[in-house]
Design an enzyme around this catalytic site. Structure first.
Site, PDB file in Angstrom:
ATOM      1  N   ASN A  94      -5.829  10.452  -5.543  1.00  0.00           N
ATOM      2  CA  ASN A  94      -5.152  11.537  -4.817  1.00  0.00           C
ATOM      3  C   ASN A  94      -4.147  12.236  -5.709  1.00  0.00           C
ATOM      4  O   ASN A  94      -3.561  11.616  -6.591  1.00  0.00           O
ATOM      5  CB  ASN A  94      -4.321  10.974  -3.639  1.00  0.00           C
ATOM      6  CG  ASN A  94      -5.175  10.542  -2.478  1.00  0.00           C
ATOM      7  OD1 ASN A  94      -6.264  11.060  -2.267  1.00  0.00           O
ATOM      8  ND2 ASN A  94      -4.671   9.587  -1.722  1.00  0.00           N
ATOM      9  N   THR A 121       1.692  -9.865   1.475  1.00  0.00           N
ATOM     10  CA  THR A 121       2.914  -9.461   0.757  1.00  0.00           C
ATOM     11  C   THR A 121       4.005  -9.159   1.785  1.00  0.00           C
ATOM     12  O   THR A 121       3.746  -8.555   2.829  1.00  0.00           O
ATOM     13  CB  THR A 121       2.674  -8.259  -0.178  1.00  0.00           C
ATOM     14  OG1 THR A 121       2.330  -7.115   0.598  1.00  0.00           O
ATOM     15  CG2 THR A 121       1.573  -8.545  -1.193  1.00  0.00           C
ATOM     16  N   GLY A 141       8.930 -11.625  -0.674  1.00  0.00           N
ATOM     17  CA  GLY A 141       7.942 -12.207  -1.578  1.00  0.00           C
ATOM     18  C   GLY A 141       6.533 -12.171  -1.022  1.00  0.00           C
ATOM     19  O   GLY A 141       6.107 -11.143  -0.487  1.00  0.00           O
ATOM     20  N   ALA A 198       4.541   2.107  -4.564  1.00  0.00           N
ATOM     21  CA  ALA A 198       3.575   1.446  -5.459  1.00  0.00           C
ATOM     22  C   ALA A 198       3.885  -0.030  -5.733  1.00  0.00           C
ATOM     23  O   ALA A 198       3.244  -0.632  -6.595  1.00  0.00           O
ATOM     24  CB  ALA A 198       3.397   2.191  -6.777  1.00  0.00           C
ATOM     25  N   ALA A 199       4.821  -0.619  -4.988  1.00  0.00           N
ATOM     26  CA  ALA A 199       5.085  -2.065  -5.154  1.00  0.00           C
ATOM     27  C   ALA A 199       3.816  -2.862  -4.856  1.00  0.00           C
ATOM     28  O   ALA A 199       3.406  -3.737  -5.630  1.00  0.00           O
ATOM     29  CB  ALA A 199       6.207  -2.504  -4.228  1.00  0.00           C
ATOM     30  N   GLY A 200       3.203  -2.542  -3.728  1.00  0.00           N
ATOM     31  CA  GLY A 200       1.991  -3.257  -3.324  1.00  0.00           C
ATOM     32  C   GLY A 200       0.845  -3.019  -4.307  1.00  0.00           C
ATOM     33  O   GLY A 200       0.132  -3.959  -4.685  1.00  0.00           O
ATOM     34  N   ASP A 201       0.664  -1.782  -4.716  1.00  0.00           N
ATOM     35  CA  ASP A 201      -0.426  -1.459  -5.659  1.00  0.00           C
ATOM     36  C   ASP A 201      -0.212  -2.178  -6.996  1.00  0.00           C
ATOM     37  O   ASP A 201      -1.169  -2.663  -7.605  1.00  0.00           O
ATOM     38  CB  ASP A 201      -0.499   0.057  -5.897  1.00  0.00           C
ATOM     39  CG  ASP A 201      -0.951   0.803  -4.649  1.00  0.00           C
ATOM     40  OD1 ASP A 201      -1.599   0.180  -3.791  1.00  0.00           O
ATOM     41  OD2 ASP A 201      -0.645   2.004  -4.533  1.00  0.00           O
TER      42      ASP A 201
HETATM   43  N1  LIG Z   1      12.945  -5.204  -2.293  1.00  0.00           N
HETATM   44  C1  LIG Z   1      12.153  -5.951  -3.060  1.00  0.00           C
HETATM   45  N2  LIG Z   1      12.682  -6.872  -3.916  1.00  0.00           N
HETATM   46  C2  LIG Z   1      11.905  -7.622  -4.723  1.00  0.00           C
HETATM   47  N3  LIG Z   1      10.556  -7.532  -4.748  1.00  0.00           N
HETATM   48  C3  LIG Z   1       9.963  -6.639  -3.915  1.00  0.00           C
HETATM   49  C4  LIG Z   1      10.717  -5.805  -3.034  1.00  0.00           C
HETATM   50  N4  LIG Z   1       9.851  -5.015  -2.353  1.00  0.00           N
HETATM   51  C5  LIG Z   1       8.616  -5.352  -2.795  1.00  0.00           C
HETATM   52  N5  LIG Z   1       8.678  -6.330  -3.717  1.00  0.00           N
HETATM   53  C6  LIG Z   1       7.551  -6.992  -4.427  1.00  0.00           C
HETATM   54  O1  LIG Z   1       6.377  -6.206  -4.271  1.00  0.00           O
HETATM   55  C7  LIG Z   1       5.385  -6.934  -3.514  1.00  0.00           C
HETATM   56  C8  LIG Z   1       4.642  -5.961  -2.617  1.00  0.00           C
HETATM   57  O2  LIG Z   1       5.577  -5.327  -1.767  1.00  0.00           O
HETATM   58  P1  LIG Z   1       5.269  -4.967  -0.230  1.00  0.00           P
HETATM   59  O3  LIG Z   1       4.984  -6.197   0.538  1.00  0.00           O
HETATM   60  O4  LIG Z   1       6.396  -4.108   0.232  1.00  0.00           O
HETATM   61  O5  LIG Z   1       3.897  -4.153  -0.368  1.00  0.00           O
HETATM   62  P2  LIG Z   1       3.481  -2.759   0.313  1.00  0.00           P
HETATM   63  O6  LIG Z   1       3.989  -2.691   1.707  1.00  0.00           O
HETATM   64  O7  LIG Z   1       2.023  -2.642   0.101  1.00  0.00           O
HETATM   65  O8  LIG Z   1       4.278  -1.784  -0.635  1.00  0.00           O
HETATM   66  P3  LIG Z   1       4.174  -0.221  -0.855  1.00  0.00           P
HETATM   67  O9  LIG Z   1       3.396   0.350   0.317  1.00  0.00           O
HETATM   68  O10 LIG Z   1       5.618   0.205  -0.925  1.00  0.00           O
HETATM   69  O11 LIG Z   1       3.471  -0.066  -2.169  1.00  0.00           O
HETATM   70  C9  LIG Z   1       6.170  -7.994  -2.768  1.00  0.00           C
HETATM   71  O12 LIG Z   1       5.356  -9.094  -2.450  1.00  0.00           O
HETATM   72  C10 LIG Z   1       7.269  -8.351  -3.778  1.00  0.00           C
HETATM   73  O13 LIG Z   1       6.782  -9.217  -4.776  1.00  0.00           O
END
Ligand SMILES: Nc1ncnc2c1ncn2[C@@H]1O[C@H](COP(=O)(O)OP(=O)(O)OP(=O)(O)O)[C@@H](O)[C@H]1O
Length: 308
Positions: A11, A220, A225, A249-252
């Site tokens: 995208n 996640t 964590g 992009a934390a999840g990605d």
């Molecule tokens: N505030 C935070 N502090 C430390 N680690 C974080 C934090 N937020 C996310 N993470 C790390 O990133 C991983 C994935 O984050 P999250 O569970 O928010 O995924 P998501 O909802 O798919 O994220 P996004 O949609 O923002 O990309 C978590 O398991 C953790 O390891």
């Protein structure tokens, strides 16, 4: 070095900064506009490549400037883009993000060419699957195409990783073809119908996935964590303690980095989780999506570990 095929979305993320959101019928001026490469598939592919994996991408863009821009962005990461098809009849997928001065956003996603990935596109790419160790897919491209690729993956003894995002109804046959499922709390609750709120509910979520044939579950949990269930072990692994700038992009990052580090025998499951959480912890300390995803070298330097 792991070889990974990512089947997924590409995208253009266009962000318009405004003072306040327009009401229905109202026109407001944007203070700033920026366009960057995005899409869950592309972000995960970049995360895996920066962690040292050889990545093949199967996806679709429109036959337009935006599509070319996205392909170039992946090429710069040394990702094999020869299986990205151009869709003549429809444009490249876009995510249109309106961001107000309080940091709140509203997003309108146009799937475009991503929604036209079909079984034929997959079957033409059998060689990429044969050459891979892992296949990673999400929900921004059709589940029918994902099922096709997961079937081929199993035919050739490859492992499949499903990130069921954004939350959507899932085809249970697809679950039966999934080795590792990695949803966030919300996506997991939506699929299983069991709200993720404590350890017991996480166990119930993973058992439900297991009953459909999934071998391992990682939920996640943002700053808490991850929960994982694998080989009769069920645990929460805490996140790194860092200050957050932007969690985009934390999840990605977690998924791409995890796929890059996991052995095909999966005997390093927990150390791959540890590595992926460290990668995500770096992503959230920077602004943006793809630009914020760290390289293996950055992760090694930051955490003073060798990550075999
Ligand atoms: N505030 C935070 N502090 C430390 N680690 C974080 C934090 N937020 C996310 N993470 C790390 O990133 C991983 C994935 O984050 P999250 O569970 O928010 O995924 P998501 O909802 O798919 O994220 P996004 O949609 O923002 O990309 C978590 O398991 C953790 O390891």
């Amino acid at each position: 070095m792991n070889r990974i095929t990512v089947v997924g979305s590409l995208n253009i993320d266009t962000t318009l900064q405004v003072n306040s959101f327009p009401l229905p019928g109202e026109t407001v001026k944007a203070l700033n506009k920026s366009s960057t490469a995005g899409g869950k598939g592309a972000n995960q592919a970049v995360a895996a490549a920066r962690s040292g994996a050889k990545v093949y991408f199967i996806g679709k863009v429109g036959d337009d400037q935006q599509g070319k821009f996205l392909i170039e962005a992946l090429k710069e990461e040394k990702i094999d883009v020869s299986s990205i098809k151009l869709e003549k009849r429809i444009g490249t997928g876009t995510a249109n993000i309106i961001l107000d001065k309080n940091g709140q956003n509203s997003i309108v996603v146009y799937g475009g060419a991503n929604g036209h990935l079909d079984s034929l596109d997959i079957n033409q790419e059998e060689n990429k699957i044969i050459n891979s160790d892992f296949i990673i897919a999400q929900f921004e491209t059709p589940q029918k195409a994902t099922k096709e690729v997961f079937k081929l993956a199993h035919k050739y003894g490859k492992k499949t990783i499903l990130n069921p995002a954004p939350a959507n109804r899932i085809d249970t046959e697809l679950l039966g073809l999934t080795d590792i499922i990695i949803p966030n709390e919300f996506e997991s609750s939506e699929i299983t119908g069991i709200k993720v709120k404590d350890f017991k509910s996480m166990q119930e979520n993973s058992r439900k996935f297991h009953n459909f044939g999934v071998k391992a579950t990682i939920i996640t949990l943002g700053n808490k964590g991850v929960f994982y269930s694998f080989n009769d072990e069920e645990k929460v692994v805490p996140a790194e303690k860092v200050s957050v700038i932007d969690t985009t992009a934390a999840g990605d990052t977690f998924i791409g980095a995890f796929g890059a580090k996991l052995n095909l025998t999966m005997n390093n499951f927990t150390s791959a989780i540890d590595y992926a959480q460290k990668a995500s912890a770096l992503t959230i300390q920077r602004l943006g999506a793809q630009v914020s995803i760290p390289t293996l070298l950055e992760i090694k330097n930051k955490f003073k570990e060798n990550f075999k």
